[in-house]
Enzyme design. Structure first.
Site, PDB file in Angstrom:
ATOM      1  N   ARG A  24       0.848  -1.347  -0.078  1.00  0.00           N
ATOM      2  CA  ARG A  24       0.163   0.021   0.076  1.00  0.00           C
ATOM      3  C   ARG A  24       0.813   1.485  -0.090  1.00  0.00           C
ATOM      4  O   ARG A  24       0.466   2.185   0.519  1.00  0.00           O
ATOM      5  CB  ARG A  24      -0.819   0.001   1.390  1.00  0.00           C
ATOM      6  CG  ARG A  24      -2.022  -0.890   0.959  1.00  0.00           C
ATOM      7  CD  ARG A  24      -3.211  -0.368   0.233  1.00  0.00           C
ATOM      8  NE  ARG A  24      -4.282  -1.513   0.153  1.00  0.00           N
ATOM      9  CZ  ARG A  24      -5.500  -1.828   0.859  1.00  0.00           C
ATOM     10  NH1 ARG A  24      -5.864  -0.949   2.012  1.00  0.00           N
ATOM     11  NH2 ARG A  24      -6.111  -2.748   0.480  1.00  0.00           N
ATOM     12  N   ARG A  28      -3.372   6.517   1.299  1.00  0.00           N
ATOM     13  CA  ARG A  28      -3.872   7.655   1.858  1.00  0.00           C
ATOM     14  C   ARG A  28      -3.025   8.465   2.898  1.00  0.00           C
ATOM     15  O   ARG A  28      -3.401   9.597   3.126  1.00  0.00           O
ATOM     16  CB  ARG A  28      -5.262   7.405   2.626  1.00  0.00           C
ATOM     17  CG  ARG A  28      -6.321   7.297   1.621  1.00  0.00           C
ATOM     18  CD  ARG A  28      -7.577   6.362   2.158  1.00  0.00           C
ATOM     19  NE  ARG A  28      -7.148   5.051   2.512  1.00  0.00           N
ATOM     20  CZ  ARG A  28      -7.861   4.158   3.061  1.00  0.00           C
ATOM     21  NH1 ARG A  28      -9.093   4.561   3.457  1.00  0.00           N
ATOM     22  NH2 ARG A  28      -7.643   3.022   3.267  1.00  0.00           N
ATOM     23  N   ARG A  37      -6.419  11.203  -5.816  1.00  0.00           N
ATOM     24  CA  ARG A  37      -7.546  10.562  -5.889  1.00  0.00           C
ATOM     25  C   ARG A  37      -8.821  11.646  -5.939  1.00  0.00           C
ATOM     26  O   ARG A  37      -9.837  11.207  -6.401  1.00  0.00           O
ATOM     27  CB  ARG A  37      -7.568   9.734  -4.354  1.00  0.00           C
ATOM     28  CG  ARG A  37      -8.858   8.987  -4.226  1.00  0.00           C
ATOM     29  CD  ARG A  37      -9.171   8.185  -2.880  1.00  0.00           C
ATOM     30  NE  ARG A  37     -10.264   8.148  -2.729  1.00  0.00           N
ATOM     31  CZ  ARG A  37     -10.712   7.843  -1.504  1.00  0.00           C
ATOM     32  NH1 ARG A  37     -10.032   7.810  -0.472  1.00  0.00           N
ATOM     33  NH2 ARG A  37     -11.850   7.625  -1.370  1.00  0.00           N
ATOM     34  N   ASP A  74      -6.770  -3.057  -7.428  1.00  0.00           N
ATOM     35  CA  ASP A  74      -7.493  -3.461  -6.365  1.00  0.00           C
ATOM     36  C   ASP A  74      -7.575  -4.955  -6.769  1.00  0.00           C
ATOM     37  O   ASP A  74      -8.043  -5.357  -7.779  1.00  0.00           O
ATOM     38  CB  ASP A  74      -8.566  -2.657  -5.789  1.00  0.00           C
ATOM     39  CG  ASP A  74      -8.961  -3.258  -4.408  1.00  0.00           C
ATOM     40  OD1 ASP A  74      -8.579  -2.687  -3.628  1.00  0.00           O
ATOM     41  OD2 ASP A  74      -9.643  -4.253  -4.326  1.00  0.00           O
ATOM     42  N   TYR A 151     -14.947 -12.110  -0.391  1.00  0.00           N
ATOM     43  CA  TYR A 151     -15.651 -10.779  -0.531  1.00  0.00           C
ATOM     44  C   TYR A 151     -16.624 -11.168  -1.151  1.00  0.00           C
ATOM     45  O   TYR A 151     -17.857 -10.341  -1.235  1.00  0.00           O
ATOM     46  CB  TYR A 151     -14.709  -9.808  -1.149  1.00  0.00           C
ATOM     47  CG  TYR A 151     -13.497  -9.408  -0.254  1.00  0.00           C
ATOM     48  CD1 TYR A 151     -13.990  -8.175   0.778  1.00  0.00           C
ATOM     49  CD2 TYR A 151     -12.408  -9.788  -0.093  1.00  0.00           C
ATOM     50  CE1 TYR A 151     -13.168  -7.760   1.469  1.00  0.00           C
ATOM     51  CE2 TYR A 151     -11.386  -9.291   0.858  1.00  0.00           C
ATOM     52  CZ  TYR A 151     -11.735  -8.529   1.703  1.00  0.00           C
ATOM     53  OH  TYR A 151     -10.711  -7.833   2.539  1.00  0.00           O
TER      54      TYR A 151
HETATM   55  O1  CP3 Z   1      -0.006  -1.890  -2.524  1.00  0.00           O
HETATM   56  C1  CP3 Z   1      -0.279  -1.005  -3.268  1.00  0.00           C
HETATM   57  O2  CP3 Z   1       0.125   0.109  -3.119  1.00  0.00           O
HETATM   58  C2  CP3 Z   1      -0.998  -1.604  -4.433  1.00  0.00           C
HETATM   59  C3  CP3 Z   1      -2.502  -1.154  -4.712  1.00  0.00           C
HETATM   60  C4  CP3 Z   1      -3.381  -2.146  -3.695  1.00  0.00           C
HETATM   61  C5  CP3 Z   1      -4.454  -1.675  -3.135  1.00  0.00           C
HETATM   62  N1  CP3 Z   1      -4.977  -2.575  -2.884  1.00  0.00           N
HETATM   63  C6  CP3 Z   1      -5.017  -0.337  -3.374  1.00  0.00           C
HETATM   64  C7  CP3 Z   1      -6.052   0.133  -2.169  1.00  0.00           C
HETATM   65  C8  CP3 Z   1      -3.207  -3.530  -3.625  1.00  0.00           C
HETATM   66  C9  CP3 Z   1      -2.264  -4.441  -3.744  1.00  0.00           C
HETATM   67  C10 CP3 Z   1      -4.559  -3.822  -2.851  1.00  0.00           C
HETATM   68  C11 CP3 Z   1      -4.970  -5.293  -2.485  1.00  0.00           C
HETATM   69  C12 CP3 Z   1      -5.996  -5.647  -1.522  1.00  0.00           C
HETATM   70  N2  CP3 Z   1      -7.362  -4.888  -1.757  1.00  0.00           N
HETATM   71  C13 CP3 Z   1      -6.125  -6.488  -0.811  1.00  0.00           C
HETATM   72  C14 CP3 Z   1      -5.219  -7.399  -0.204  1.00  0.00           C
HETATM   73  C15 CP3 Z   1      -3.905  -7.041   0.565  1.00  0.00           C
HETATM   74  C16 CP3 Z   1      -4.475  -6.675   1.938  1.00  0.00           C
HETATM   75  O3  CP3 Z   1      -4.662  -5.189   2.219  1.00  0.00           O
HETATM   76  O4  CP3 Z   1      -4.974  -7.402   2.799  1.00  0.00           O
HETATM   77  C17 CP3 Z   1      -7.441  -6.514  -0.211  1.00  0.00           C
HETATM   78  C18 CP3 Z   1      -8.038  -7.540   0.937  1.00  0.00           C
HETATM   79  C19 CP3 Z   1      -8.206  -5.342  -0.628  1.00  0.00           C
HETATM   80  C20 CP3 Z   1      -9.609  -5.290  -0.773  1.00  0.00           C
HETATM   81  C21 CP3 Z   1      -9.551  -3.661  -0.403  1.00  0.00           C
HETATM   82  N3  CP3 Z   1      -9.242  -2.724  -1.108  1.00  0.00           N
HETATM   83  C22 CP3 Z   1     -10.193  -3.317   0.897  1.00  0.00           C
HETATM   84  C23 CP3 Z   1     -10.560  -4.331   2.263  1.00  0.00           C
HETATM   85  C24 CP3 Z   1     -10.212  -1.975   0.820  1.00  0.00           C
HETATM   86  C25 CP3 Z   1     -10.899  -0.865   2.178  1.00  0.00           C
HETATM   87  C26 CP3 Z   1      -9.921  -0.870   3.203  1.00  0.00           C
HETATM   88  C27 CP3 Z   1      -9.038   0.526   3.272  1.00  0.00           C
HETATM   89  O5  CP3 Z   1      -7.833   0.443   3.333  1.00  0.00           O
HETATM   90  O6  CP3 Z   1      -9.763   1.499   2.939  1.00  0.00           O
HETATM   91  C28 CP3 Z   1      -9.705  -1.596  -0.364  1.00  0.00           C
HETATM   92  C29 CP3 Z   1      -9.395  -0.170  -0.676  1.00  0.00           C
HETATM   93  C30 CP3 Z   1      -8.222   0.221  -1.076  1.00  0.00           C
HETATM   94  N4  CP3 Z   1      -7.215  -0.522  -1.992  1.00  0.00           N
HETATM   95  C31 CP3 Z   1      -7.408   1.512  -1.094  1.00  0.00           C
HETATM   96  C32 CP3 Z   1      -6.166   1.567  -1.610  1.00  0.00           C
HETATM   97  C33 CP3 Z   1      -4.951   2.583  -1.621  1.00  0.00           C
HETATM   98  C34 CP3 Z   1      -7.755   2.646  -0.029  1.00  0.00           C
HETATM   99  C35 CP3 Z   1      -8.847   3.218  -0.838  1.00  0.00           C
HETATM  100  C36 CP3 Z   1      -8.989   4.681  -0.729  1.00  0.00           C
HETATM  101  O7  CP3 Z   1      -8.142   5.230  -1.254  1.00  0.00           O
HETATM  102  O8  CP3 Z   1      -9.911   4.960  -0.270  1.00  0.00           O
END
Ligand code: CP3
Length: 344
Positions: A24, A28, A37, A74, A151
């Site tokens: 990540r 944010r 964003r 994602d 999910y």
């Molecule tokens: O790592 C990186 O920088 C690459 C991008 C990336 C994102 N999600 C961007 C993201 C990667 C590799 C993921 C993987 C992901 N997404 C996983 C597996 C890794 C982990 O964290 O366990 C999972 C379970 C998801 C599903 C997901 N996406 C959830 C549950 C959420 C909400 C939780 C949260 O952190 O808000 C997301 C949103 C998400 N994916 C964000 C980002 C940067 C935040 C979104 C935003 O900007 O509001």
């Protein structure tokens, strides 16, 4: 000859200074991410806007000079490409249409159809492979079938993956059919990322830890083995990183059983234990607790040093044990990198 530090580690080379990137890393906690964003409108619009997704991927590379960039996208885009409804509720997380019946499984789109939705992601990869510095490795990724299925079945994130376990117990044919559909789609999705320029791919199984015993072998290990084998058959030189998060004792032997080149470790396992039991089979990645990015200070420095030291006798990629959180301080990321690279 392999030159990039991440590729050297994945090829099994022990390096005096481990290469580093962060889960990540585009996120944010960075003001420049929040600005882009806002420009995109919302999270999904950002994922599908190739220029802006490439821009946020590059932001942490410019700011910190990480050794790898991970594609900004994602894991839930694959369900969407298969026909699930997907949206994000601010402050809560993802929401999807639920899938619990044979009729709903049959209604998913065929694997070939996923690219219509996912083409912008491949374009992001192409932009990145042109624009990244020559020393930076580009990592593509997808969710592992079990984690993605949790999910799709529940329609949201769940603390214990209860609905997915329930479907597994009550209607194993639908559950296994869904895992197969996600496995096939994931192979084609990752293949297209590789065709577009991804140099490494990572399979995120964030909820692997809730699968126990034979279930872990059937639904975490076996899908990862299938995806890795299919990709290796087509692209033998592309390394694969597996992340069976919270696998605990099941980390032992995971690389051999699945064929992945590197196992990513969460911070629940001690680095000294993992060096002995997991790194013995090849490259490992991890595993600083992401809470240190919030709290910083001497504890961050000492724990970072301890992890580097514990893994210093074999191939290692430094990373967090899970994604950095929005409340992290960007200064603490700089301190972690400085500690890893200065070796003191
Ligand atoms: O790592 C990186 O920088 C690459 C991008 C990336 C994102 N999600 C961007 C993201 C990667 C590799 C993921 C993987 C992901 N997404 C996983 C597996 C890794 C982990 O964290 O366990 C999972 C379970 C998801 C599903 C997901 N996406 C959830 C549950 C959420 C909400 C939780 C949260 O952190 O808000 C997301 C949103 C998400 N994916 C964000 C980002 C940067 C935040 C979104 C935003 O900007 O509001």
């Amino acid at each position: 000859m392999v030159e990039k530090t991440i590729l050297k580690a994945l090829a099994g080379e022990t390096q005096a200074v481990p290469p580093i990137w962060m889960m990540r890393q585009a996120g944010r906690y960075l003001p420049e991410y929040r600005a882009t964003r806002a420009e995109a409108g919302d999270f999904l619009s950002l994922c599908y806007n190739s220029d802006l997704a490439a821009e946020v991927t590059l932001q942490p590379i410019r700011r910190y000079g990480f050794d790898a960039a991970i594609l900004f996208a994602d894991i839930l885009l694959v369900p969407q490409a298969l026909g699930a409804d997907l949206w994000f509720v601010t402050g809560e997380g993802p929401r999807l249409s639920t899938l619990t019946s044979q009729a709903e499984l049959d209604a998913l789109k065929p694997t070939d159809a996923i690219h219509e939705t996912l083409n912008p992601i491949y374009e992001t990869v192409r932009i990145l492979s042109r624009e990244l510095p020559s020393e930076t490795t580009l990592i593509g990724f997808a969710g592992a079938p079990w984690t993605v299925a949790t999910y799709m079945i529940a329609g949201r994130g769940t603390p214990d993956q209860g609905p997915a376990h329930a479907l597994k117990d009550e209607n194993r044919a639908v559950f296994e059919g869904l895992l197969d559909r996600i496995t096939d789609a994931t192979i084609e999705y990752l293949a297209m990322q590789i065709e577009a320029g991804a140099e490494v791919v990572k399979i995120f199984d964030s909820w692997a830890g809730s699968l126990k015993g034979a279930d872990f072998d059937a639904y975490a290990l076996e899908p990862c083995r299938k995806i890795t084998a299919a990709l290796k058959a087509r692209y033998p030189h592309i390394p694969v990183i597996g992340f069976p998060r919270e696998a605990g004792e099941k980390y032992i032997g995971f690389a051999k059983a699945t064929g992945v080149d590197c196992v990513a470790l969460d911070s629940g396992v001690a680095a000294s234990w993992a060096a002995e039991h997991v790194q013995a089979d090849g490259c490992v990645q991890g595993n600083l607790a992401s809470s240190h990015m919030v709290t910083g200070g001497q504890a961050l420095v000492e724990e970072t040093r301890a992890i580097v030291e514990a893994f210093s006798k074999g191939p290692h990629i430094f990373n967090l044990g899970h994604g950095i959180t929005p409340d992290a301080d960007p200064e603490n990321v700089a301190l972690m990198i400085e500690t890893v690279r200065s070796g003191k």
